[in-house]
Design a protein around this motif. Sequence first.
Motif: not given
Length: 532
Positions: A48, A50-51, A55
């Motif tokens: 995660f 990349w999130a 974000g």
Amino acid sequence: MPARPPVDRTTLVVAAGLVVLFLLVGALWPTRLKAGADAVLDVVVADFGWAFVLGATGFVVLALVLAFSRFGRIRLGRDEDRPEHSRASWVAMMFSAGMGIGLMFYGVAEPVAHLVTVPQNDAAPGSQAAAREAMNYSLFHWGLHPWAIYAVVGLALAYSSYRKERAGGFSAAFAPLLRGRRGRGAARVIDVFAIFATLFGSAVSLGLGAAQMNGGLTEVFGVASSTTVKAVIIAVLTVCFILSAVSGIDRGIKWLSNTNMVLALVLLLFLFVVGPTVFVLDLIPASAGNYLSALPHMAFRTGAFGGTDWLSAWTLFYWAWWVSWTPFVGAFLAKISKGRTIREFVVGVMLVPTTVSLVWFAVLGGAAIDLQRRFIEGTGGADIAGIADQESQMFTFLAQFPWSGFTSVLVVVLVAIFFVSGADASSIVMGSLSSYGVDEPRRWLTALWGALMGLVAIVLFFAGGLEALQDVTIIAAAPFLVIMVLMAAALVKDLARDPKMTMPKRRSGDRRDPRVTAVDHDWHSPVPGADR
């Protein structure tokens, strides 16, 4: 006699119960806690990361769009409301609460770390290109991105509390997305997550502050550097920030923040004068330009083409840390920003601290880079990066300049006040989160959260030191990133229906009330007199 603020017993019991359970596990099985946290962290970073990257950059774009579009003229309150605090006090409070200890800890440590371990691996360690990248990434981690994250959450909370006049605190900002009984249940879950993220994000700051104070006391007074000493420092300062927190924002926090801003400026000006002044003056505009030109590449960098270990140790950790701070810093920014427009809020929250970070890293980080490069070239300087404990690198740096004893004590005092001012603001916010969002929660509740926060920092120190604090913070931030995205969606939905956007221009003599009413979407307010 005014009624006492209500207490949301369900939120309080669930959140405090989870924290106490965590404390028990950490105290009884510290090794297992550390091993479990490491395993979960590996999954979060690998799957995660990349999130967090998307974000954080998405919040920058959203904040700028809201500020410089027609939404920017909407006031965070009634149209006739005006700010309660002066701009100087406003800037001092948000800066002290948002980043104080971190800048003291990483102001020297981060640039020299990037100088000898180059982020992009395309420059020789210690070279001029490495120095440029070191400044770029230091500003990237402490500039527009973290403050945009804070700005979006702070906007949502301030708009909900002061424009919409909703009761319910943090979860009330989700009113456009939450309906009926299930919505009220989801609101409590959101508040519990917010408390949990706030507590662990703040615990990292306490850990950094205690570690650096221990380093300073070792340097100046020969005090031993150990986990026990750090725990004692946390315990003593926890008592101090609880006393400050129960005195309220207008007394304790405001006075401490203003004092710290003055002391930080004294340190900055002193190092600017006795350090490489001309180099720093050259570095400020050069670093600003390099940072802005490299920003698109840095903002979207993931581990797709390598460098995952470096990203997880620095960028992903920072983004997770900032996300974990958002309930605390966002709520605090909202509380001190009533009456300002969205444009003024975003510009102030994003640009002023970013500018201060630029100057701070140019003076401290620039001077540290100059010393480290001269050491590498064999022309003097000091091996700051060679100091194993990052908390001691600031004091090794100060030892290269006149009056190092005085400046070392000043740094210890600064960190102590940053410790207190940030932690007491965090305690008040957690008290508010468990009191339906009231501005002044009960004093015993504020003290309770302050004590639990100090205990969490101490337990994690014994479980694995700063690394354990950082690991748990990233884990706590992962689910909260989803909550933040939903909050941003709710904010945009609210703003699109604001009377300033939907009501035609008022004519002379038009007495219609342009502000939004409090009754919307069947939002839940606490029952009068409940839990008193």
